[in-house]
Structure formats: C-alpha cells, structure tokens
Design a protein around this motif. Sequence first.
Motif, mmCIF file in Angstrom:
data_model
loop_
_atom_site.group_PDB
_atom_site.id
_atom_site.type_symbol
_atom_site.label_atom_id
_atom_site.label_comp_id
_atom_site.label_asym_id
_atom_site.label_seq_id
_atom_site.Cartn_x
_atom_site.Cartn_y
_atom_site.Cartn_z
ATOM 1 N N LYS A 71 0.839 -1.214 0.000
ATOM 2 C CA LYS A 71 0.000 0.000 0.000
ATOM 3 C C LYS A 71 0.867 1.255 0.000
ATOM 4 O O LYS A 71 0.623 2.195 -0.773
ATOM 5 N N GLN A 72 1.895 1.269 0.850
ATOM 6 C CA GLN A 72 2.781 2.437 0.931
ATOM 7 C C GLN A 72 3.580 2.631 -0.358
ATOM 8 O O GLN A 72 3.777 3.765 -0.810
ATOM 9 N N ALA A 73 4.023 1.527 -0.961
ATOM 10 C CA ALA A 73 4.769 1.619 -2.223
ATOM 11 C C ALA A 73 3.892 2.205 -3.320
ATOM 12 O O ALA A 73 4.319 3.092 -4.068
ATOM 13 N N PHE A 74 2.657 1.731 -3.409
ATOM 14 C CA PHE A 74 1.729 2.235 -4.418
ATOM 15 C C PHE A 74 1.403 3.707 -4.183
ATOM 16 O O PHE A 74 1.338 4.508 -5.119
ATOM 17 N N GLN A 75 1.204 4.078 -2.921
ATOM 18 C CA GLN A 75 0.897 5.482 -2.600
ATOM 19 C C GLN A 75 2.057 6.399 -2.968
ATOM 20 O O GLN A 75 1.848 7.497 -3.484
ATOM 21 N N TYR A 76 3.276 5.931 -2.705
ATOM 22 C CA TYR A 76 4.460 6.733 -3.059
ATOM 23 C C TYR A 76 4.539 6.911 -4.578
ATOM 24 O O TYR A 76 4.798 8.008 -5.078
ATOM 25 N N LEU A 77 4.302 5.835 -5.315
ATOM 26 C CA LEU A 77 4.367 5.899 -6.780
ATOM 27 C C LEU A 77 3.310 6.831 -7.358
ATOM 28 O O LEU A 77 3.527 7.468 -8.387
ATOM 29 N N GLU A 78 2.172 6.940 -6.678
ATOM 30 C CA GLU A 78 1.068 7.777 -7.184
ATOM 31 C C GLU A 78 1.251 9.251 -6.827
ATOM 32 O O GLU A 78 0.716 10.130 -7.513
ATOM 33 N N LYS A 79 2.036 9.524 -5.791
ATOM 34 C CA LYS A 79 2.207 10.917 -5.339
ATOM 35 C C LYS A 79 2.896 11.766 -6.400
ATOM 36 O O LYS A 79 3.824 11.337 -7.060
ATOM 37 N N ASP A 80 2.455 13.028 -6.467
ATOM 38 C CA ASP A 80 3.009 13.960 -7.451
ATOM 39 C C ASP A 80 4.103 14.829 -6.861
ATOM 40 O O ASP A 80 4.874 15.432 -7.579
ATOM 41 N N CYS A 81 4.176 14.917 -5.554
ATOM 42 C CA CYS A 81 5.189 15.741 -4.900
ATOM 43 C C CYS A 81 5.357 15.239 -3.470
ATOM 44 O O CYS A 81 4.380 14.901 -2.809
ATOM 45 N N ILE A 82 6.615 15.190 -3.018
ATOM 46 C CA ILE A 82 6.862 14.742 -1.647
ATOM 47 C C ILE A 82 7.571 15.826 -0.823
ATOM 48 O O ILE A 82 8.168 15.546 0.211
ATOM 49 N N CYS A 83 7.481 17.056 -1.297
ATOM 50 C CA CYS A 83 8.039 18.179 -0.531
ATOM 51 C C CYS A 83 7.205 18.410 0.739
ATOM 52 O O CYS A 83 6.026 18.059 0.775
ATOM 53 N N ILE A 117 7.387 26.166 -3.048
ATOM 54 C CA ILE A 117 7.768 25.714 -4.403
ATOM 55 C C ILE A 117 8.288 24.286 -4.330
ATOM 56 O O ILE A 117 9.081 23.940 -3.455
ATOM 57 N N CYS A 118 7.856 23.460 -5.278
ATOM 58 C CA CYS A 118 8.304 22.062 -5.322
ATOM 59 C C CYS A 118 9.759 21.997 -5.788
ATOM 60 O O CYS A 118 10.117 22.548 -6.831
ATOM 61 N N THR A 119 10.590 21.316 -5.011
ATOM 62 C CA THR A 119 11.996 21.123 -5.385
ATOM 63 C C THR A 119 12.368 19.630 -5.484
ATOM 64 O O THR A 119 13.500 19.299 -5.778
ATOM 65 N N CYS A 120 11.394 18.753 -5.190
ATOM 66 C CA CYS A 120 11.716 17.312 -5.153
ATOM 67 C C CYS A 120 11.716 16.674 -6.537
ATOM 68 O O CYS A 120 12.302 15.603 -6.740
ATOM 69 N N ASN A 121 11.030 17.325 -7.503
ATOM 70 C CA ASN A 121 10.912 16.790 -8.867
ATOM 71 C C ASN A 121 10.233 15.419 -8.931
ATOM 72 O O ASN A 121 10.342 14.717 -9.924
ATOM 73 N N LYS A 122 9.543 15.027 -7.857
ATOM 74 C CA LYS A 122 8.805 13.756 -7.853
ATOM 75 C C LYS A 122 7.526 13.936 -8.650
ATOM 76 O O LYS A 122 6.803 14.915 -8.476
ATOM 77 N N ARG A 123 7.258 13.007 -9.559
ATOM 78 C CA ARG A 123 6.047 13.062 -10.360
ATOM 79 C C ARG A 123 5.266 11.765 -10.224
ATOM 80 O O ARG A 123 5.858 10.702 -10.050
ATOM 81 N N SER A 124 3.967 11.861 -10.321
ATOM 82 C CA SER A 124 3.120 10.684 -10.213
ATOM 83 C C SER A 124 3.393 9.737 -11.373
ATOM 84 O O SER A 124 3.387 10.136 -12.547
ATOM 85 N N GLU A 125 3.665 8.474 -11.055
ATOM 86 C CA GLU A 125 4.021 7.471 -12.067
ATOM 87 C C GLU A 125 2.883 6.497 -12.362
ATOM 88 O O GLU A 125 2.860 5.873 -13.415
ATOM 89 N N VAL A 126 1.963 6.345 -11.401
ATOM 90 C CA VAL A 126 0.902 5.342 -11.564
ATOM 91 C C VAL A 126 -0.427 5.884 -11.051
ATOM 92 O O VAL A 126 -0.477 6.889 -10.338
ATOM 93 N N LYS A 127 -1.489 5.192 -11.411
ATOM 94 C CA LYS A 127 -2.810 5.441 -10.823
ATOM 95 C C LYS A 127 -3.212 4.167 -10.079
ATOM 96 O O LYS A 127 -3.138 3.064 -10.626
ATOM 97 N N ILE A 128 -3.600 4.327 -8.821
ATOM 98 C CA ILE A 128 -4.072 3.175 -8.043
ATOM 99 C C ILE A 128 -5.505 2.863 -8.470
ATOM 100 O O ILE A 128 -6.380 3.734 -8.413
ATOM 101 N N LEU A 129 -5.741 1.629 -8.916
ATOM 102 C CA LEU A 129 -7.060 1.232 -9.409
ATOM 103 C C LEU A 129 -7.930 0.614 -8.319
ATOM 104 O O LEU A 129 -9.128 0.436 -8.524
ATOM 105 N N THR A 130 -7.325 0.278 -7.200
ATOM 106 C CA THR A 130 -8.073 -0.346 -6.106
ATOM 107 C C THR A 130 -8.041 0.576 -4.890
ATOM 108 O O THR A 130 -7.069 0.574 -4.140
ATOM 109 N N LYS A 131 -9.095 1.353 -4.723
ATOM 110 C CA LYS A 131 -9.169 2.246 -3.563
ATOM 111 C C LYS A 131 -9.104 1.411 -2.282
ATOM 112 O O LYS A 131 -8.447 1.764 -1.311
ATOM 113 N N HIS A 132 -9.805 0.290 -2.309
ATOM 114 C CA HIS A 132 -9.729 -0.697 -1.236
ATOM 115 C C HIS A 132 -9.289 -2.018 -1.876
ATOM 116 O O HIS A 132 -9.675 -2.312 -3.007
#
Length: 310
Positions: free
Chosen positions: A251-263, A269-284
Amino acid sequence: MEFKHIPVLLNECIEGLDIKPEGIYVDCTLGGAGHSSKIVEKLTTGKLIAVDKDEDALKAAKERLKEYSDKIIFIHDDFKNTIMNLDKIGIEKVDGILIDLGVSSYQLDNAERGFSYNQDARLDMRMDQSQSLSAYEVVNNYSEKEISDILWMYGEEKLSRKIAYNIVKNREKAPIETTLQLAEIIINSYPAKLRWKGGNPCKRSFQAIRIEVNGELRGLKEAIEELALRLKVDGRMCVITFHSLEDRIVKQAFQYLEKDCICPPNQPICTCNKRSEVKILTKHPIVASQTELEENTRSQSAKLRIINRK
C-alpha cells in the motif's frame, strides 16, 4: 509429492492485468503456475517471464506449461532480482506484472519442507533449497533478543519474549531439530486458558520465522517501486498479500508511486521533482468472494491491489 496449488483471486488478477495478446508479462512468483497458465493461454505473439526461487515449483510448472514453452522464459531467482534478469534478457518494458506473496500449498503441505506446525519434519522453511539459512539456524543460532524481535516484528506475537526465552532455554539442553519440537515449545509458552483462542498458537511464530528465513519483507517496497517503473504506459501491476505487514508495505509503495510531490506541505515551491508514475485502481483491496472462500480456505486473508502505469 505432486506440486499442487490453487491460485488465489485468479479471475480478479487476470481481469486486473488486462492482458494484451502481444504483450510481455511477468509472473514474479510462479508457484504452481495457476495464474501463469491463464496468462499464457491469452497470449498469441506475447511472452511470459516466469520467475520462482523454488526449483520444485519451476520443474512442475515447466511440465504443466510445456505446450506453451515457446512463449515462456523461466527464471530461477528471487523476484526482487527481476530487474537484473530483465536486463540480462534484453527486455526494457513490460505490459503487466503479477506478484503473489503467498506460500504455495505444496510448500505448506509437504512435511519435508519444514513449514508446517502440524506435521513433523526437520526445521527448514527455505523456499529456495539452495540457500544456506534455514529455520534450524534461526531457532538454534540466533540470540534470544533476535528471536524475540523477529517474532514481534514479523508475527506480531504478543508473547514473543517468553517464546524466545523458552526456545533458548530448551536448546541449551539439545538442539531444536524438528517442527513439532518447536511447536511444543511455543504452545507451552502460552497460559493454558489462552492457548487455543484464535486458532493454533504456533501460526504467528512459524510465519515470523519463515519470513526471516526467506527475507520476504527485506527490499519488498523497493522491488515493487522499481518493477512498477518497468511497466509500459497503461501497463498493470497486481500484487496479492496475505498478512498485514506485507499489505502495508505494498500500500505504501503504491501510494508513493502515485504521489506527485513529496516536498514538505508548507514549502511554497516544489523542489523534489517527484512526479506521479501510476494510478491506483483499487481504492480498497480486492478480497475473495464467498464462493472462493468456501472452495479455498487459504484465500481468507488474501488482498489484491492493482496499479496502472501513467
């Protein structure tokens, strides 16, 4: 003993992978090939990369899938090394990845493998029989604190300290050689009135030792994140877990991959350059239907989470 395993959440996984006939798919945990057989029969010009650290599983799967052998590449390794293995065979991107983190019925039911607390055998629990670390070494050579920590961290065993103390006390007389010897120590560590509440008292401790022996949680989050980035756009990853520790990591790995910024939230201003890589298809997470629960009791704790690559 024949390698048999009833695949869990089979239809849900096949639907979740959204298989393309020409696609490249990775079954990271081949097991009894229940999921793989359904994946490969949907392929025309596509390929299946089938990975397992258990040589018995690979041998049985090769026989079961022999009519599709031209579409399959078998790999004997821990799935956490899949990126390295994909590089070796020159595959940069894949259309789908399946990871089933459960222990196969064959491993649990084959007494000789030393996983069971109901059947007597030498303490083993190795999924990969070529590795040196086994349950025997953990039980007989780890310190009391190390055993206690493992039982607490990986089994959430409330009596971890008492069980660890009793293991060390018993092994001072003679090595603990077998599964039933260990089971007896665990059972006797419980007060009689609490002993059989909530099922067999050995379940959590045996799970914890098995996780330690096979390094099941070490590097799991990193492996999932790395594998997800090997998906093509619109590729899917399905992960099945069987206990809360695994599910939390996935769950945590998927949430991290979906996040667009981790600042930090207060940073303007965003300096982390993290971009969302995936969409989680299972809310539960998806769980087994009542029909499946009745047909396969081992599906009871199974949870399926699915992501789609952006």
